[in-house]
Motif scaffolding. Structure first.
Motif, short mmCIF file in Angstrom:
data_model
loop_
_atom_site.label_atom_id
_atom_site.label_comp_id
_atom_site.label_asym_id
_atom_site.label_seq_id
_atom_site.Cartn_x
_atom_site.Cartn_y
_atom_site.Cartn_z
N ALA A 85 15.57 53.07 -31.10
CA ALA A 85 17.10 52.95 -30.91
C ALA A 85 17.49 51.71 -31.87
O ALA A 85 16.80 50.81 -31.88
N VAL B 30 19.49 49.04 -31.10
CA VAL B 30 20.40 48.47 -30.14
C VAL B 30 21.44 47.41 -30.63
O VAL B 30 20.83 46.67 -31.58
N ALA B 31 22.47 47.28 -30.33
CA ALA B 31 23.29 46.09 -30.72
C ALA B 31 22.87 44.99 -30.32
O ALA B 31 22.52 44.81 -28.93
N ASP B 32 22.62 44.28 -31.33
CA ASP B 32 22.04 42.69 -30.89
C ASP B 32 23.06 42.10 -29.87
O ASP B 32 22.35 41.24 -28.88
N PRO C 224 20.04 42.27 -24.00
CA PRO C 224 18.88 42.02 -23.65
C PRO C 224 17.97 42.75 -24.68
O PRO C 224 18.49 44.02 -25.14
N ILE D 27 15.42 45.31 -25.22
CA ILE D 27 14.91 46.26 -24.44
C ILE D 27 13.45 46.59 -24.51
O ILE D 27 12.62 46.48 -23.68
N VAL D 28 12.96 46.60 -25.94
CA VAL D 28 11.39 46.90 -26.12
C VAL D 28 10.56 45.75 -25.68
O VAL D 28 9.56 45.66 -25.27
N GLY E 181 7.55 49.82 -31.47
CA GLY E 181 9.03 49.30 -32.09
C GLY E 181 9.09 49.91 -33.38
O GLY E 181 8.42 50.32 -34.05
N PHE E 182 10.45 49.73 -33.86
CA PHE E 182 10.68 50.07 -35.27
C PHE E 182 11.46 48.78 -35.80
O PHE E 182 12.01 47.98 -35.26
N ARG F 193 6.14 38.72 -32.01
CA ARG F 193 7.11 38.09 -31.24
C ARG F 193 7.62 38.98 -29.98
O ARG F 193 7.73 38.39 -28.80
N LYS F 194 7.46 40.36 -30.19
CA LYS F 194 8.10 41.39 -28.87
C LYS F 194 6.67 41.83 -28.32
O LYS F 194 6.96 42.61 -27.56
O1 C5P Z 1 15.08 42.52 -33.50
P1 C5P Z 1 15.38 43.85 -33.94
O2 C5P Z 1 16.55 44.56 -33.44
O3 C5P Z 1 14.94 44.09 -35.32
O4 C5P Z 1 13.94 44.93 -33.63
C1 C5P Z 1 13.93 46.33 -33.50
C2 C5P Z 1 13.18 46.85 -32.36
O5 C5P Z 1 13.54 46.35 -31.35
C3 C5P Z 1 13.49 48.28 -32.43
O6 C5P Z 1 12.40 48.95 -31.85
C4 C5P Z 1 14.68 48.42 -31.54
O7 C5P Z 1 14.70 49.66 -30.62
C5 C5P Z 1 14.17 47.26 -30.66
N1 C5P Z 1 15.43 46.57 -29.88
C6 C5P Z 1 15.69 46.74 -28.47
N2 C5P Z 1 16.53 46.01 -27.99
C7 C5P Z 1 17.33 45.25 -28.72
C8 C5P Z 1 17.08 45.06 -29.94
C9 C5P Z 1 16.13 45.85 -30.55
O8 C5P Z 1 14.91 47.54 -27.95
N3 C5P Z 1 18.36 44.65 -27.89
#
Ligand code: C5P
Length: 402
Positions: free
Chosen positions: A276, A278-280, A308, A310-311, A326-327, A344-345
């Motif tokens: 996804a 996801v909106a930051d 938040p 999520i991943v 993740g992507f 980082r994640k």
């Molecule tokens: O930090 P960035 O948005 O570039 O990271 C991308 C990865 O983190 C994707 O796998 C995206 O689905 C996930 N993500 C998430 N929650 C967020 C932002 C990104 O799970 N709030």
């Protein structure tokens, strides 16, 4: 056991001299445990009798779109849904042209329009017909649409010409079909959760912040994972895509809803794939009523707060932590940024793609990605998202087992 065991293959036969080889093809598919139903065009029946295929496939041959008796036994929509693969061999220049235009004037092309199964063509025609710009353009359109073209081979032709246009031999076509279904068991018994699409963050009851994610990659992964034997939960932001067959879909709108759904589903999962976008950030407070324009203000600002991650939350688990993928959509220094995100994640794997390319990424049907984990990286050639999804699922299944 062959990957074709119990697979339901609809074999389309069109009018060409190579139709005689399709009898051997049916026998070989059946030998590998596939269930085969044959559809013949009127042209095909001039070359080989339907009775031959009825005897070999142990099923009645279908040929007429508007035959009430045939429709009563197994209607064309039922047949389209039954198929797990439609293979047209031989595929004449005419069949390719009709498929390109999306025609529905006979049973075979109507089935292709009505079916969601993968479609593979084994072209067979005179070398000049294959080389003709019209056929070349049709082949390209079909490939771009995700149709598999198996062959043609080059060599001497029934008409005496030499060149490209020979149908691949039945044994080679069986091998292609086996390769296509090959990954089908790699996630048997696994539980996979995939997030896909954008999120929408409300500003007020009528406006939101979002992005251009189409969800195509996540949906293609869900379909490929399900085909590979997994139980799949697909957590989808607002997208305009059909749910892949046998996939459990959970629709969400914003990042907080997506996180709640992901945390719930991840408790039982072996593999978590976060595709996804996801909106930051989200508006710090969504207004309860529509925000009114203030006529005397030329500027306005919105306070945003972080959503938040999520991943990262899933990957930070101590208990019930799935293999987490993740992507990373980047526009520059793709691999470097993706690798730092992996660390980082705390991800097990990250799939990086360059979204600055016009021919791949966000809204495109194509993608070109680099798969990165702690041990190294592997760049996959540009491909349709559906084909790429199959390759990625195989890679993820292998790595998750290590
Ligand atoms: O930090 P960035 O948005 O570039 O990271 C991308 C990865 O983190 C994707 O796998 C995206 O689905 C996930 N993500 C998430 N929650 C967020 C932002 C990104 O799970 N709030």
């Amino acid at each position: 056991m062959s990957p074709l065991t119990n697979k339901r293959i609809l074999l389309g036969i069109s009018g060409g001299i190579a139709a005689y080889k399709s009898a051997d093809l049916v026998r070989r598919l059946k030998d590998r445990g596939a269930e085969v139903r044959v559809v013949m065009t009127a042209g095909a029946q001039k070359f080989v009798q339907p009775l031959t295929f009825q005897a070999l496939s142990s099923n009645p041959v279908h040929s007429d779109l508007l035959d009430p008796a045939a429709e009563a036994a197994m209607g064309h929509i039922e047949l389209a849904k039954w198929a797990e693969l439609i293979l047209i061999a031989p595929a004449s220049a005419q069949v390719m042209a009709k498929l390109t235009c999306g025609m529905a004037d006979d049973l075979l092309n109507t089935l292709c329009l009505a079916s969601e199964a993968p479609l593979a063509l084994a072209p067979a025609m005179n070398q000049a017909m294959w080389r003709h710009p019209a056929t070349t353009a049709n082949a390209k359109t079909l490939r771009d649409r995700g149709v598999h073209l198996w062959g043609p081979a080059a060599g001497s032709q029934a008409c005496g010409d030499i060149g490209p246009g020979r149908m691949l031999e039945p044994a080679e076509l069986v091998l292609q079909a086996e390769t296509m279904f090959g990954s089908s068991d790699c996630l048997q018994g696994k539980n996979v959760v995939i997030t896909a699409g954008p999120t929408r963050e409300a500003l007020d009851p009528v406006r939101y912040l979002s992005n251009h994610s189409s969800g195509k990659m996540g949906f293609a992964l869900a379909k490929a994972a399900q085909r590979a034997g997994a139980q799949v939960t697909l957590i989808a932001g607002p997208v305009n895509l059909a749910t892949p067959a046998h996939v459990k879909r959970v629709d969400v709108v914003d990042a907080r809803e997506m996180r709640a759904a992901a945390e719930r589903a991840a408790d039982l999962c072996d593999i978590f794939i976060s595709a996804a976008a996801v909106a930051d950030f989200r508006p710090a407070a969504a207004a309860e009523q529509k925000i009114k324009k203030q006529e005397d203000h030329d500027e306005s600002s919105i306070a945003l707060i972080k959503n938040p991650d999520i991943v990262a939350g899933i990957a930070a688990r101590v208990e019930r932590r799935p293999f987490t993928v993740g992507f990373a959509a980047e526009t520059q220094q793709v691999e470097q940024y993706a690798r730092s995100k992996l660390q980082r994640k705390n991800l097990d794997m990250i799939i990086a793609n360059d979204v600055s390319r016009a021919d791949s990424g966000f809204n495109s049907d194509h993608n070109a990605v680099t798969v990165i984990d702690r041990n190294g990286s592997d760049t996959l050639p540009p491909a349709l998202k559906t084909d790429l999804a199959r390759q990625l699922i195989e890679i993820i299944a292998t790595k998750a087992q290590q």
